[in-house]
Design a protein around this motif. Sequence first.
Motif, PDB file in Angstrom:
ATOM      1  N   ILE A  82      24.692  12.521 -13.941  1.00  0.00           N
ATOM      2  CA  ILE A  82      23.916  12.695 -12.701  1.00  0.00           C
ATOM      3  C   ILE A  82      22.415  12.750 -13.006  1.00  0.00           C
ATOM      4  N   PHE A  84      20.685   8.176  -7.065  1.00  0.00           N
ATOM      5  CA  PHE A  84      20.034   9.071  -6.103  1.00  0.00           C
ATOM      6  C   PHE A  84      18.509   8.976  -6.157  1.00  0.00           C
ATOM      7  N   LYS A 127      14.933   7.471  -5.323  1.00  0.00           N
ATOM      8  CA  LYS A 127      14.303   6.726  -4.232  1.00  0.00           C
ATOM      9  C   LYS A 127      13.827   5.383  -4.771  1.00  0.00           C
TER      10      LYS A 127
END
Length: 324
Positions: free
Chosen positions: A23, A29, A31
């Motif tokens: 992660i 995730f 931008k």
Amino acid sequence: MKRKRKFLKILILFITLLLFMVINNSNLFLKQTTKDPLLLAHRGMAQTFNIKDVKYDTCTAEMIYKPEHSYLENTIPSMEAAFNEGADMVEFDIMPTKDGQFAVFHDETLDCRTNVKGTTEDYTMDELKKVDTGFGYTYDNGKTFPFRGKGIGLMPSLDEVLSNFPDKSLLIHIKSNDAAEGVQLAKVLTKLPKDRLSLLTVYGGDEPIEALKEKLPKIKVMSKNTMKSCLIPYILVGWTGYVPETCENTELHLPEKIAPYLWGWSGKFTSRMEDLNTRVIVVVGDGGFSEGFDSEEDLKRLPNHYSGGVWTNRIDIIAPVFNK
């Protein structure tokens, strides 16, 4: 029973750590940026050749493709053309002269490209201005020499390049591993204002880059040593998101086959480096012979939403792709 509990705890800890690594270094995730990659034009607009046939002692002027334009590498017209095409940055090579200046020229000797013999250190800058830098170029095994007589006066000094492009980003290549050249270059660059210096990057051998950095600690640089001092510890601890201080204020030229194995490639890695004022440039192959992204097909190998730098020998082909 106790062994099972202990094993279970270790397994949970391992899975948690693995999830964190995934992660923390995932771009899912992140931008997504809409900005185009930085385009770095190698030697400006230059005549090109088959890079696969190049060795360290190859005279590339004798193996160019049939010319599609009239520009010669490492000249002011070629740099102007590159910027006009859409280059964000231009790379060029420097060699010392007999009178303590730097000539903008690539080869160790003048024998291949020009009409004189020896090295740039055998001549003053004024004498080098009389040299024909287009003399040796041929695309048909010496039957014709399309640039012969057209390169007289085209070899610029470093000072000329700096004064001609006062507000442009430039990548200066010290071709040797001589510390004295790093010291000499530092003397030239220390005369420049801070805002001008911020647009310059220097790369080359370990010794001249170390000598330059000692005199100008804030200038952006790159050498094998600076690359290793940044990337080796990053490979070890980068999964945590931590970036070693040794990465600060440098430039990284990353072969496209190696880059994907770096933690957070490409978006998070690039962002982490930008936070330390470090520029990321992707090159083709292993980076040994200045291979670049030189066709629209090459660009398809870049990661989606890639916003770092791209090394190209064909800015006239690559820039229009992004201008569309």
